[in-house]
Design a protein around this motif. Structure first.
Motif: not given
Length: 280
Positions: A160-183
Motif C-alpha cells: 500500500s505504500i508503493g513497494c514491490r514485495v518479495e517473499e523470500i527465505d531469510y538465509s537467501l535474503h542475507d546471501a543476496i544482500t551480501g552481494v548487492i549491498s553489504h560488499l
C-alpha cells in the motif's frame, strides 16, 4: 485492532515509514532514544503519540516496526513480544538470519522479518520522506511459525505504500544482500579510505569517484553492525573479491590484454542489463 502503528526508531527508514503510513490514515505512535526526532515528528503531524518507555507499550497496535541498528533489533523484539501478542511485529534490518532464528527459538509467531531495499546516504528523521519506498523492493522473510494470514496482512500493508514485495527465505535474503549491498559498502569505504594517504587525492576526486563512493556517507554505526550481523556471508564474499582483484592484477602483470578487456566487458554487459531491467 485499531489502525495504529508503532514505530521504534525514527531515523531515515523509520521516519519514512511513519510518514507513509500516516499519509494512509494510520495513527502513528513512536519511540526513539533521540527524543528530538519524535518531537519533530509530532510537530509536523506524522506522529500522534510519543512512547516514553517500551516497558509501557500496550497491546493496541496492528503493526509494530523495529527500525533500529541490526545488533539492537533482537533486544527490542524481546521487549515488544512480551507486550504485543495480537498485532504483527516486524523489522527493517539489512540482515535477517539472526533475528528470524531468535524468533523461532523463542516462539514469537507474530514476528515476520522484513527489509526495504530503499534509502539514501543521508541519516536521520529530517531526511525522511513518505515517498522513499515508491517502487522499491521490500523483502519479507516469514518462517514456519508464522500464520499465512499474518504474512498476507503485512504484504498488503507494505504494498500500500508503493513497494514491490518479495517473499523470500531469510538465509537467501542475507546471501543476496551480501552481494548487492553489504560488499559494495565495504568496497566503497575502502576506495575512500585510500584517499587518506594524501590530501591531494581528495582535492581532485571528481564526479565519477563521488558517484561510486556515495554510499560511504551512510551511518558508520549501521554498517559496522550489518558487517558483524552478516559476518560469515561477508567474509566469504570478501575472499572472492580479493581473488577477483588478484586475478586482474596477474593479468595486468602478464600483459593479457584480452583477459583485462573481458573483465570490463562482462561488467558492462551485466550493468547494462540491470539498468535495462529497472526501466521496464
Amino acid at each position: 485492532m485499531k489502525r495504529r502503528i508503532l514505530v521504534v526508531g525514527l531515523g531515515l527508514i523509520g521516519g519514512s515509514l511513519a510518514r507513509a503510513f500516516n499519509r494512509l490514515g494510520f495513527e502513528i505512535h513512536a519511540f526513539d532514544v533521540n527524543q528530538k526526532s519524535v518531537e519533530m515528528a509530532i510537530k509536523d503531524g506524522t506522529v500522534k503519540e510519543k512512547i516514553e518507555d517500551l516497558e509501557d507499550v500496550e497491546d493496541e497496535y496492528a503493526f509494530s516496526f523495529i527500525c533500529v541498528p541490526v545488533l539492537e533489533s533482537i533486544g527490542i523484539l524481546e521487549k515488544l513480544s512480551s507486550k504485543i501478542k495480537k498485532g504483527i511485529i516486524t523489522d527493517v534490518g539489512s540482515t535477517k538470519a539472526q533475528i528470524c532464528q531468535f524468533a523461532i527459538q523463542k516462539g514469537i509467531s507474530n514476528f515476520i522479518g522484513g527489509h526495504p531495499m530503499a534509502g539514501t546516504e543521508k541519516i536521520g528523521y529530517e531526511h525522511s520522506s513518505d515517498t522513499l519506498f515508491k517502487g522499491a523492493y521490500y523483502f519479507v522473510t516469514p518462517t514456519d511459525i508464522n500464520s499465512r494470514n499474518d504474512v498476507e496482512k503485512l504484504k498488503e500493508l507494505i504494498t500500500s505504500i508503493g513497494c514491490r514485495v518479495e517473499e523470500i527465505d531469510y538465509s537467501l535474503h542475507d546471501a543476496i544482500t551480501g552481494v548487492i549491498s553489504h560488499l559494495p559498502h565495504v568496497v566503497s569505504a575502502g576506495l575512500v579510505n585510500m584517499l587518506s594517504e594524501s590530501s591531494i587525492f581528495c582535492k581532485f576526486a571528481g564526479g565519477g569517484f563521488k558517484d561510486i563512493t556515495r554510499i560511504s556517507s551512510s551511518s558508520p554505526r549501521m554498517w559496522a553492525d550489518i558487517s558483524f550481523s552478516n559476518k560469515e556471508v561477508l567474509i566469504d564474499l570478501v575472499d572472492k573479491y580479493i581473488d577477483l582483484l588478484t586475478n586482474f592484477k596477474l593479468n595486468l602483470e602478464e600483459n593479457r590484454y584480452s583477459e583485462v578487456y573481458s573483465y570490463f566487458e562482462r561488467a558492462k554487459l551485466i550493468r547494462d542489463r540491470i539498468v535495462s531491467d529497472e526501466q521496464k
